[in-house]
Design a protein around this motif. Structure first.
Motif, short mmCIF file in Angstrom:
data_model
loop_
_atom_site.label_atom_id
_atom_site.label_comp_id
_atom_site.label_asym_id
_atom_site.label_seq_id
_atom_site.Cartn_x
_atom_site.Cartn_y
_atom_site.Cartn_z
N GLN A 234 0.82 -1.20 0.00
CA GLN A 234 0.00 0.00 0.00
C GLN A 234 0.86 1.25 0.00
OE1 GLN A 234 -2.58 -0.63 3.41
NE2 GLN A 234 -4.11 -1.63 2.13
N ALA A 235 2.17 1.07 0.12
CA ALA A 235 3.12 2.18 0.10
C ALA A 235 4.45 1.64 -0.40
CB ALA A 235 3.27 2.79 1.49
N GLY A 236 5.38 2.54 -0.70
CA GLY A 236 6.69 2.11 -1.15
C GLY A 236 6.77 1.92 -2.65
N PRO A 237 7.91 1.41 -3.15
CA PRO A 237 8.13 1.31 -4.59
C PRO A 237 7.06 0.54 -5.35
CG PRO A 237 10.17 0.94 -3.41
CD PRO A 237 9.10 1.01 -2.37
N GLN A 238 6.57 -0.56 -4.79
CA GLN A 238 5.57 -1.34 -5.49
C GLN A 238 4.28 -0.55 -5.68
OE1 GLN A 238 4.91 -5.26 -3.90
NE2 GLN A 238 2.96 -5.51 -4.94
N ALA A 239 3.84 0.13 -4.63
CA ALA A 239 2.62 0.94 -4.73
C ALA A 239 2.83 2.14 -5.66
CB ALA A 239 2.18 1.41 -3.34
N LYS A 240 4.01 2.73 -5.60
CA LYS A 240 4.30 3.86 -6.47
C LYS A 240 4.35 3.44 -7.94
CE LYS A 240 7.01 6.35 -3.01
NZ LYS A 240 8.33 6.93 -2.68
N LEU A 241 4.88 2.27 -8.20
CA LEU A 241 4.91 1.78 -9.57
C LEU A 241 3.50 1.71 -10.15
CD1 LEU A 241 6.40 0.48 -11.99
CD2 LEU A 241 6.11 -1.73 -10.85
N LYS A 242 2.58 1.17 -9.36
CA LYS A 242 1.19 1.08 -9.81
C LYS A 242 0.60 2.47 -10.01
CE LYS A 242 -3.38 -0.57 -8.39
NZ LYS A 242 -4.15 -1.25 -7.32
N MET A 247 -1.03 7.02 -13.69
CA MET A 247 -0.92 8.42 -14.09
C MET A 247 -0.44 8.54 -15.53
SD MET A 247 0.78 9.91 -10.56
CE MET A 247 1.07 11.56 -11.21
N GLU A 248 0.56 7.77 -15.90
CA GLU A 248 1.05 7.78 -17.28
C GLU A 248 -0.04 7.37 -18.26
OE1 GLU A 248 4.18 8.09 -18.78
OE2 GLU A 248 5.72 7.87 -17.22
N LEU A 249 -0.76 6.29 -17.90
CA LEU A 249 -1.81 5.79 -18.78
C LEU A 249 -2.92 6.81 -18.95
CD1 LEU A 249 -2.72 3.29 -20.39
CD2 LEU A 249 -3.94 2.53 -18.35
N ALA A 250 -3.32 7.45 -17.82
CA ALA A 250 -4.39 8.45 -17.89
C ALA A 250 -3.98 9.63 -18.76
CB ALA A 250 -4.75 8.91 -16.49
N ARG A 251 -2.75 10.06 -18.62
CA ARG A 251 -2.30 11.20 -19.42
C ARG A 251 -2.23 10.85 -20.89
NH1 ARG A 251 3.22 14.82 -18.47
NH2 ARG A 251 2.55 16.59 -19.77
N ALA A 252 -1.87 9.61 -21.20
CA ALA A 252 -1.72 9.20 -22.60
C ALA A 252 -3.05 8.85 -23.25
CB ALA A 252 -0.78 7.99 -22.68
N THR A 253 -3.99 8.28 -22.49
CA THR A 253 -5.20 7.72 -23.11
C THR A 253 -6.51 8.28 -22.54
OG1 THR A 253 -5.42 5.91 -21.51
CG2 THR A 253 -3.94 5.55 -23.40
N GLY A 254 -6.45 8.94 -21.37
CA GLY A 254 -7.67 9.39 -20.73
C GLY A 254 -8.33 8.34 -19.87
N ALA A 336 -3.44 16.93 -12.90
CA ALA A 336 -4.76 16.38 -13.22
C ALA A 336 -4.82 14.86 -13.09
CB ALA A 336 -5.17 16.77 -14.64
N PHE A 337 -3.65 14.24 -12.88
CA PHE A 337 -3.58 12.78 -12.84
C PHE A 337 -3.07 12.27 -11.49
CE2 PHE A 337 -2.35 14.65 -16.89
CZ PHE A 337 -3.41 14.26 -17.68
N CYS A 338 -2.84 13.19 -10.57
CA CYS A 338 -2.21 12.89 -9.28
C CYS A 338 -3.28 12.82 -8.19
CB CYS A 338 -1.18 13.97 -8.96
SG CYS A 338 -0.21 13.68 -7.48
N ASN A 339 -2.93 12.17 -7.05
CA ASN A 339 -3.84 12.14 -5.90
C ASN A 339 -3.19 12.69 -4.63
OD1 ASN A 339 -2.17 10.09 -4.97
ND2 ASN A 339 -3.68 8.46 -5.20
#
Length: 377
Positions: A234-242, A247-254, A336-339
């Motif tokens: 729920q935190a750390g590199p694995q959670a950040k990767l997800k 965020m990348e996908l949302a910016r690229a495709t909506g 716009a893609f961050c939380n």
């Protein structure tokens, strides 16, 4: 354009779960302990106060509690507290460093309904061998591993939490092999060493740099393919990767994230179903927000705190705030893609829980890693 989902519904009438840091005492001195500052200045509540609070939780209909510390097994009256939890119709789990778990301790779980009401015991281990683990959790590997093996051999529900730090990044494959193949756990979890508590003084050799984060992500991704569904975070590199990939996908495709609202301070959902109590009786929204004290058990009714405390409501209302309005994020191309990530870290690092957590900033991550996005990592 990413749509802004409507704010989350009102919290349930009473917390489903309560985290209880039943002691500040610990038999170890882990070099990244986020709770270290509180341990030094707060006194443990006596047993009678905890037992009275358990009665209050039972009347509220709380379903389960998490016992942590410090180290829960340091308390000589731990099993009296467990019996009080059970008497008030709640289930429980324990977060432990594992070093005090021996045959005699395991036998004590056989009394009454102690084992029946136990959901799991989590043991913290940070390496596949002492040379790695003991860098962050000094002189404890063999004892922690022995405790873990005893629990597994006795058929207890047990898991492991690995705190990723600079010393164990290159040991992650061996760690996974130890827990999932040799010991035979169904899974384990990961997080990371943070620059708070003891982690502040030891940040230089404990906390991950952005490049360390990227290396950990690459290694974890390989392990997720090898052991699907068996490593969680729920935190750390694995959670950040997800999160970064969404965020990348949302910016690229909506295509928006399914489990959090993009473009708002929406990262934390715990405050809608859970609340924490520190070992001196302070009620806080979360153990990561120890400076936001909402009251004290025995003085304020938990039901009143849960339903109407203005500070708790303010933490819940974060998700109404657009990232484009957050200080430090207004001009970010990713807002716009961050939380905003963890409000606890935001508060501890900036003094304001209505800020974004600077440790999880994707703009900074890309800059510090030479512009490498996680989709191409």
């Amino acid at each position: 354009m990413i749509p802004n989902p409507s704010p989350a519904p009102a919290p349930i009438p009473a917390p489903r779960s309560v985290g209880l840091q039943i002691t500040g005492a610990c038999n170890l001195s882990c070099r990244y302990c986020f709770y270290a500052d509180s341990m030094e200045r707060l006194d443990d509540l006596p047993q009678r106060d905890w037992l009275a609070f358990f009665e209050e939780l039972g009347r509220l209909g709380v379903f389960d509690v998490t016992l942590s510390g410090g180290e829960p097994f340091v308390r000589r009256d731990l099993f009296d507290l467990i019996d009080g939890i059970i008497e008030n119709r709640m289930r429980y789990c324990i977060l432990s460093n594992g070093t005090l778990i021996d045959e005699r301790m395991i036998e004590r779980f056989e009394v009454g309904k102690r084992r029946l009401r136990l959901d799991y015991i989590q043991v913290s281990i940070d390496g596949s061998r002492a040379e790695v683990h003991d860098k962050s959790r000094p002189a404890s590997f063999e004892r922690a591993l022995r405790g873990l093996r005893l629990l597994k051999e006795a058929g207890f529900p047990v898991t492991v939490r690995v705190t990723i730090n600079r010393y164990n990044i290159h040991d992650l494959e061996n760690i996974a092999r130890l827990f999932l193949e040799e010991i035979g756990l169904s899974g384990f979890g990961t997080n990371e060493a943070l620059p708070i508590g003891a982690g502040c003084a030891n940040r230089g050799d404990m906390a991950l740099t952005p490049r360390d984060q990227l290396e950990a992500m690459r290694r974890i991704e390989i392990l997720l393919e090898r052991y699907p569904g068996r490593i969680n975070a729920q935190a750390g590199p694995q959670a950040k990767l997800k999160m970064y990939r969404q965020m990348e996908l949302a910016r690229a495709t909506g295509e928006t994230a399914a489990d959090w609202a993009m473009g708002r301070l929406s990262a934390c959902g715990c405050v809608f179903s859970r609340i924490d109590v520190l070992h001196d009786g302070a009620i806080v929204p979360c153990c990561m927000l120890p400076g936001v004290v909402l009251g004290r058990i025995g003085k304020e009714r938990l039901a009143d705190v849960w339903r109407s405390h203005p500070l708790l409501q303010a933490v819940r209302d974060r998700r109404r705030i657009s990232m484009s309005e957050v200080e430090g994020c207004r001009d970010c191309a990713w807002n716009a893609f961050c939380n905003g990530s963890c409000p606890g870290l935001a508060h501890q690092l900036t003094g304001d829980f209505n800020r974004a957590n600077p440790e999880d900033c994707y703009r900074d991550f890309r800059r510090e890693t030479g512009g490498v996005g996680v989709l191409s990592s």
